[in-house]
Design a protein around this motif. Structure first.
Motif, mmCIF file in Angstrom:
data_model
loop_
_atom_site.group_PDB
_atom_site.id
_atom_site.type_symbol
_atom_site.label_atom_id
_atom_site.label_comp_id
_atom_site.label_asym_id
_atom_site.label_seq_id
_atom_site.Cartn_x
_atom_site.Cartn_y
_atom_site.Cartn_z
ATOM 1 N N GLU A 192 0.850 -1.189 0.000
ATOM 2 C CA GLU A 192 0.000 0.000 0.000
ATOM 3 C C GLU A 192 0.885 1.238 0.000
ATOM 4 O OE1 GLU A 192 -3.431 2.125 2.814
ATOM 5 O OE2 GLU A 192 -2.677 0.099 3.275
ATOM 6 N N ASP A 193 0.504 2.239 -0.796
ATOM 7 C CA ASP A 193 1.308 3.458 -0.849
ATOM 8 C C ASP A 193 1.385 4.125 0.523
ATOM 9 O OD1 ASP A 193 1.904 3.214 -3.484
ATOM 10 O OD2 ASP A 193 0.480 4.717 -4.206
ATOM 11 N N ALA A 194 2.500 4.813 0.754
ATOM 12 C CA ALA A 194 2.663 5.591 1.980
ATOM 13 C C ALA A 194 1.741 6.806 1.913
ATOM 14 C CB ALA A 194 4.116 6.019 2.127
ATOM 15 N N PRO A 195 1.454 7.435 3.049
ATOM 16 C CA PRO A 195 0.616 8.642 3.045
ATOM 17 C C PRO A 195 1.229 9.744 2.173
ATOM 18 C CG PRO A 195 0.886 7.796 5.280
ATOM 19 C CD PRO A 195 1.849 7.028 4.411
ATOM 20 N N VAL A 196 0.375 10.642 1.696
ATOM 21 C CA VAL A 196 0.795 11.786 0.892
ATOM 22 C C VAL A 196 1.032 12.980 1.810
ATOM 23 C CG1 VAL A 196 0.090 13.427 -0.901
ATOM 24 C CG2 VAL A 196 -0.423 10.984 -1.151
ATOM 25 N N GLY A 197 2.095 13.737 1.530
ATOM 26 C CA GLY A 197 2.377 14.923 2.329
ATOM 27 C C GLY A 197 3.118 15.958 1.509
ATOM 28 N N PRO A 198 3.359 17.112 2.080
ATOM 29 C CA PRO A 198 4.065 18.182 1.353
ATOM 30 C C PRO A 198 5.510 17.796 1.068
ATOM 31 C CG PRO A 198 3.803 18.751 3.665
ATOM 32 C CD PRO A 198 2.993 17.518 3.449
ATOM 33 N N LEU A 199 6.069 18.375 0.038
ATOM 34 C CA LEU A 199 7.444 18.083 -0.343
ATOM 35 C C LEU A 199 8.424 18.447 0.770
ATOM 36 C CD1 LEU A 199 7.483 19.253 -4.052
ATOM 37 C CD2 LEU A 199 8.160 16.995 -3.249
ATOM 38 N N GLY A 200 9.336 17.499 1.035
ATOM 39 C CA GLY A 200 10.404 17.770 1.977
ATOM 40 C C GLY A 200 11.615 18.331 1.255
ATOM 41 N N ASP A 201 12.743 18.289 1.921
ATOM 42 C CA ASP A 201 13.973 18.832 1.332
ATOM 43 C C ASP A 201 14.597 17.893 0.308
ATOM 44 O OD1 ASP A 201 13.816 21.128 2.902
ATOM 45 O OD2 ASP A 201 14.900 20.187 4.558
ATOM 46 N N VAL A 247 11.151 -1.431 -8.425
ATOM 47 C CA VAL A 247 10.323 -1.136 -7.252
ATOM 48 C C VAL A 247 8.955 -0.621 -7.685
ATOM 49 C CG1 VAL A 247 10.149 0.284 -5.168
ATOM 50 C CG2 VAL A 247 12.356 -0.675 -5.847
ATOM 51 N N ILE A 248 8.949 0.218 -8.711
ATOM 52 C CA ILE A 248 7.686 0.761 -9.216
ATOM 53 C C ILE A 248 6.814 -0.347 -9.788
ATOM 54 C CG2 ILE A 248 6.657 2.299 -10.932
ATOM 55 C CD1 ILE A 248 9.167 4.066 -10.647
ATOM 56 N N ARG A 249 7.386 -1.198 -10.641
ATOM 57 C CA ARG A 249 6.597 -2.254 -11.278
ATOM 58 C C ARG A 249 6.125 -3.291 -10.273
ATOM 59 N NH1 ARG A 249 3.858 -1.391 -15.452
ATOM 60 N NH2 ARG A 249 3.592 -3.650 -15.502
ATOM 61 N N ALA A 250 6.921 -3.541 -9.246
ATOM 62 C CA ALA A 250 6.526 -4.510 -8.223
ATOM 63 C C ALA A 250 5.519 -3.923 -7.243
ATOM 64 C CB ALA A 250 7.752 -5.007 -7.462
ATOM 65 N N ARG A 251 5.244 -2.636 -7.366
ATOM 66 C CA ARG A 251 4.336 -1.915 -6.475
ATOM 67 C C ARG A 251 4.778 -2.052 -5.024
ATOM 68 N NH1 ARG A 251 -1.574 -3.032 -9.353
ATOM 69 N NH2 ARG A 251 -1.034 -1.980 -11.312
ATOM 70 N N LEU A 252 6.050 -1.744 -4.823
ATOM 71 C CA LEU A 252 6.628 -1.761 -3.483
ATOM 72 C C LEU A 252 7.095 -0.371 -3.069
ATOM 73 C CD1 LEU A 252 8.640 -5.120 -3.640
ATOM 74 C CD2 LEU A 252 6.383 -4.702 -2.646
ATOM 75 N N ILE A 253 6.544 0.657 -3.713
ATOM 76 C CA ILE A 253 6.942 2.030 -3.391
ATOM 77 C C ILE A 253 6.610 2.354 -1.942
ATOM 78 C CG2 ILE A 253 6.654 4.462 -3.983
ATOM 79 C CD1 ILE A 253 5.841 3.562 -6.793
ATOM 80 N N GLY A 254 5.432 1.948 -1.495
ATOM 81 C CA GLY A 254 5.033 2.231 -0.122
ATOM 82 C C GLY A 254 5.964 1.594 0.892
ATOM 83 N N ALA A 255 6.341 0.335 0.639
ATOM 84 C CA ALA A 255 7.261 -0.356 1.549
ATOM 85 C C ALA A 255 8.610 0.351 1.576
ATOM 86 C CB ALA A 255 7.430 -1.808 1.118
ATOM 87 N N PHE A 256 9.083 0.774 0.396
ATOM 88 C CA PHE A 256 10.347 1.501 0.320
ATOM 89 C C PHE A 256 10.260 2.815 1.094
ATOM 90 C CE2 PHE A 256 12.181 5.152 -1.955
ATOM 91 C CZ PHE A 256 13.518 4.938 -1.675
ATOM 92 N N ALA A 257 9.170 3.562 0.925
ATOM 93 C CA ALA A 257 9.017 4.858 1.593
ATOM 94 C C ALA A 257 8.978 4.681 3.106
ATOM 95 C CB ALA A 257 7.749 5.551 1.095
ATOM 96 N N ARG A 258 8.164 3.755 3.582
ATOM 97 C CA ARG A 258 8.043 3.573 5.031
ATOM 98 C C ARG A 258 9.353 3.119 5.663
ATOM 99 N NH1 ARG A 258 2.720 2.325 3.423
ATOM 100 N NH2 ARG A 258 3.333 0.233 2.736
ATOM 101 N N ALA A 259 10.115 2.288 4.941
ATOM 102 C CA ALA A 259 11.387 1.803 5.482
ATOM 103 C C ALA A 259 12.402 2.926 5.647
ATOM 104 C CB ALA A 259 11.957 0.718 4.575
ATOM 105 N N ASN A 260 12.183 4.043 4.948
ATOM 106 C CA ASN A 260 13.145 5.146 4.992
ATOM 107 C C ASN A 260 12.564 6.430 5.571
ATOM 108 O OD1 ASN A 260 15.697 4.145 3.438
ATOM 109 N ND2 ASN A 260 13.981 3.430 2.184
#
Length: 395
Positions: free
Chosen positions: A268-277, A286-299
């Protein structure tokens, strides 16, 4: 290459001439080279064939390294052939599962069979196209435990064979031109046959990385692989060559290093928020495997906008699964004002990255009328649904 050209190439004269050619040089005077070889008494047809092979060998070095200098190719076969380092990963799955005899059904020029044979697996390789089958047989001659058949995948007797590897033909050649097939229903062998084999043995199937995800069976492991930034394949695995609990995987290979992100299902995608630095562009796997949310949360990152494959964070981090950019400043989204902003910064060389905006970077670059000695990168995307133009630098 047709049958008569292959026969001439496989003659002692043809092979000697091919191996005697200097390394292919795209800047060389081909007319002079042809005239020289014809002056030595070689037939015109053979000269054309060996020069084509010399060119293909040079092109194949990116996939096969030094092995390419002793292999034969077809244009379509080389395009679809698996890179040797990736083929070794395929072979390793069968070897670790204890499978000693693998059927390579639709072996093409023999790239995957070569990797399997190098791991001392017995291989029955089959190829429906006569010329390609003959080339595979030539390429696999050094391996006594490999048998190459000129046969359709569906016609190969599989008794006593423990696993199957299939790389369905996804291209067709007409009038010397190679065309990619966009519909999986047109692949040969068909996916119903390929996936159906999983009911009786361990199976791996190589597909294009952009294959419609709806065709992936729910009980299979799907692994997308990128090599040095290029998304190269989707591997679909069944039975003992599939890893327990893993249904989605993104494997990133850069040089000799490999890193993998895995999950039991789409993330599942990570929450949406304002742009950081900092802004991060996930690797294609990662995009094709639909693991963007997992990547975002891990970092500790979040999505820049819903449905767009950029994640953002307030702190910098390194990851093999994404390219990172530091956001330097926001630029105008209006094209005229953007042109003025770039001119004020004396930017003459501009890299344009974009997601979620309907813009052709090449056309926009021309319209911006860039002048100056500075270079820069801008990202055109959305922040929480709104268009933004960002001046960034790679980290």
């Amino acid at each position: 290459m047709d049958r008569s050209e292959l026969v001439e190439l496989l003659s002692p004269e043809g092979l000697r001439l091919l191996d005697a050619l200097p390394e292919w040089d795209s800047k060389a005077d081909i007319v002079r080279t042809v005239a020289h070889l014809r002056g030595q008494g070689h037939p015109a047809g053979l000269v054309a064939t060996v020069l084509t092979q010399s060119k293909l060998r040079a092109k194949a070095r990116a996939k096969f390294g030094e092995f390419a200098s002793r292999m034969l190719f077809t244009e379509a076969g080389l395009e679809q052939a698996t890179r040797l380092k990736v083929a070794a990963l395929h072979a390793g799955r069968f070897s670790r599962a204890g499978i000693e005899h693998v059927a390579d059904l639709g072996c093409g020029i023999g790239g995957d069979a070569l990797a399997m044979a190098a791991m001392d697996l017995e291989v029955t390789a089959a190829e429906a196209d006569e010329v390609t089958a003959a080339i595979a047989a030539y390429n696999l001659t050094p391996f006594p435990r490999v048998r190459v058949l000129h046969a359709r995948a569906e016609d190969v007797a599989l008794g006593g064979i423990g696993g199957a590897w299939l790389d369905p033909a996804r291209r067709t050649t007409t009038g010397g031109m190679t065309k990619r097939l966009s519909d999986a229903a047109d692949y040969s062998p068909g996916l119903d046959f390929a996936f159906g084999l999983a009911e009786r043995m361990a199976v791996g199937v190589k597909l294009g990385p952009g294959t419609d995800r709806d065709v992936i069976p729910s009980d299979a492991e799907a692994q997308w692989i990128s090599v040095d930034g290029d998304l190269v394949e989707l591997g679909v695995w069944f039975g003992v060559v599939a890893r327990p609990g893993i249904r989605r995987a993104a494997l990133v290979i850069r040089g000799d290093a490999a890193h993998e992100l895995t999950a039991g299902a789409d993330s599942e995608d990570a929450p949406v928020g304002p742009l950081g630095d900092y802004l991060y562009e996930p690797d294609g796997s990662v995009i094709r495997a639909r693991l963007i949310g997992a990547f975002a949360r891990a970092n500790g990152a979040w999505m820049a906008s819903k449905g767009i494959a950029y994640v953002t964070a307030d702190t910098a981090f390194e990851s093999p699964f994404a390219r990172g950019f530091r956001v330097l400043e926001r630029l105008p989204t209006d094209e005229r004002q953007l042109r003025q902003a770039l001119a004020a910064r004396r930017i003459g060389t501009l890299e344009i990255k974009k997601r979620g905006v309907d813009i052709d970077p090449a056309v926009l670059r021309t319209r911006l009328k860039l002048r100056g000695e500075e270079s820069a990168t801008i990202v055109l995307t959305r922040e929480e649904g709104r268009h933004v133009s960002l001046l960034v630098e790679r980290i």
